[in-house]
Design an enzyme around this catalytic site. Structure first.
Site, mmCIF file in Angstrom:
data_model
loop_
_atom_site.group_PDB
_atom_site.id
_atom_site.type_symbol
_atom_site.label_atom_id
_atom_site.label_comp_id
_atom_site.label_asym_id
_atom_site.label_seq_id
_atom_site.Cartn_x
_atom_site.Cartn_y
_atom_site.Cartn_z
ATOM 1 N N HIS A 148 0.149 -0.923 -0.265
ATOM 2 C CA HIS A 148 -0.083 0.337 0.507
ATOM 3 C C HIS A 148 0.841 0.776 0.337
ATOM 4 O O HIS A 148 1.983 1.344 0.610
ATOM 5 C CB HIS A 148 -1.273 -0.147 1.228
ATOM 6 C CG HIS A 148 -0.209 0.073 2.520
ATOM 7 N ND1 HIS A 148 -0.896 0.048 3.796
ATOM 8 C CD2 HIS A 148 0.881 -0.148 3.037
ATOM 9 C CE1 HIS A 148 -0.079 -0.255 5.024
ATOM 10 N NE2 HIS A 148 0.910 -0.398 4.114
ATOM 11 N N ASN A 149 -0.066 2.224 -0.393
ATOM 12 C CA ASN A 149 0.548 4.064 -1.268
ATOM 13 C C ASN A 149 2.227 3.867 -1.657
ATOM 14 O O ASN A 149 2.914 4.933 -1.868
ATOM 15 C CB ASN A 149 1.327 4.399 0.419
ATOM 16 C CG ASN A 149 0.129 3.946 1.525
ATOM 17 O OD1 ASN A 149 -0.473 3.619 2.252
ATOM 18 N ND2 ASN A 149 -1.284 5.088 1.438
#
Length: 377
Positions: free
Chosen positions: A264-265
């Site tokens: 994620h991210n």
């Protein structure tokens, strides 16, 4: 002969070359080649191509195969052509980058194959009334398209694809069978997703929760999105997690192989490519034009600059700001430094023997000096 067109689909060589987008690519027939040029039905390697197919030579070490090939046409560099000792049995196409020309030709033949696939909306597909499908969109058997989805012109969904609510797909994309897009996944134009790709699954986010018990965890809801640029290709069974807060981003031209994990991210710069089984932990930023070789691992919250090249199996645990190739496990280092260290590691046993021999010599010398001093007394 991996790609063969029907006889009525065969293309005159000159027409085939003209149909390729050769912007910035020097490609032409030698002077003296007269019309009509051969009609081409397929594309093959030098050894497999037949008399109705086109082939290419990109590696000069394989030049001897030119004498054996049955191909009607071969793409090669002007330098190789000028060095031929005899008139070739094939029609030469002179090109500064034969491998790139081969790639463009392969795309052209594949377009013909794609045009023959079934089109339209399969009756078993489930499409929410609020979804917007552009002109020429094809939806295969047992697909599910949820509320608020927008799919651009000419995009094709293979069987059993699931497009989550609020997701958007650009034009001329191709999703092979069983691709899953969670909600709010946004994809650009000309994107190819292979079977088993999952975009937008929850990132691995948990907070310690002692209220629930020793070692327990509380889930952190992942409320970011996934954004995929134009001309991205993602291999089979690769997963890209959605952002926890900020979006996970793959920029234009990114290429991912099979079985890759993007946390994620994560943000990946333009035209970066990753080979199979790479793992990128959350919130890492990877620059443009990087290459990450197979089974490399990148820790979380790192920053890799542009033009960084990571060798296979390397574990990257800190930032890399300088362009170049990096290799190793613990720790990684600049490739040349790593090679020197690896050479030393291979000699450790011999170095140990030499060191012990020197220590014995030093001890013997010390004993002799001590005995000499004692005798003088």
């Amino acid at each position: 002969m991996p790609v063969l067109l029907n006889v009525d689909q065969a293309v005159q060589l000159s027409e085939l070359i003209d149909a390729i987008n050769k912007t910035g690519l020097d490609c032409k027939l030698p002077e003296g080649i007269k019309e009509p040029t051969p009609r081409i039905r397929g594309l093959g390697s030098l050894l497999s191509a037949g008399p109705e197919e086109i082939s290419f030579l990109s590696n000069p070490k394989m030049q001897d195969l030119l004498e054996q090939t049955s191909a009607a046409v071969v793409i090669l560099t002007p330098q190789v052509y000028e060095g031929l000792s005899a008139t070739p049995s094939f029609v030469p196409v002179l090109c500064s980058q034969p491998y790139l020309m081969y790639a463009l030709l392969a795309q052209r033949f594949d377009q013909v194959r794609m045009a023959d696939l079934p089109a339209g909306i399969h009756p078993s597909a489930v499409i929410d009334p609020s979804a917007q499908l552009g002109e020429g969109v094809s939806v295969g058997p047992f697909c599910v398209v949820e509320a608020g989805v927008r799919i651009g012109r000419g995009t094709r969904l293979g069987a059993h694809c699931v497009i989550g609510a609020g997701s958007t797909l650009g034009q001329d994309g191709l999703l092979h069978a069983r691709v899953t897009l969670y909600h709010q996944v946004h994809i650009g134009d000309r994107v190819i997703l292979h079977s088993g790709v999952v975009l937008g699954a929850d990132g691995f986010g948990f907070a310690p929760d002692p209220v629930k018990g020793k070692g327990a965890w509380a889930k952190i809801a992942q409320i970011g999105h996934v954004r995929i640029g134009d001309d991205v290709e993602i291999g089979a069974n690769t997963t890209v997690d959605r952002g926890a807060l900020d979006d996970t981003v793959l920029s234009n031209g990114v290429k991912l192989d099979n079985q890759i994990m993007i946390g994620h991210n994560v943000q990946v710069g333009e035209h970066t490519a990753m080979a199979a089984c790479v793992g990128v932990a959350g919130s890492t930023q990877i620059g443009a034009r990087c290459t990450i070789a197979g089974a490399a691992m990148l820790s979380g919250h790192l920053v890799l600059g542009d033009d960084v090249h990571v060798s296979g199996g390397t574990a990257v645990t800190s930032n890399i700001s300088q362009p170049g190739r990096y290799t190793g496990v613990y720790p990684f280092a600049g490739h040349q430094d790593w090679q020197k260290n690896a050479a030393v590691l291979g000699q450790l046993s011999g170095l140990r023997r030499r060191l012990r021999s020197l220590e014995r010599q030093q001890a013997d010398g010390a004993n002799e000096s001590s005995e000499h001093i004692n005798k003088q007394k």
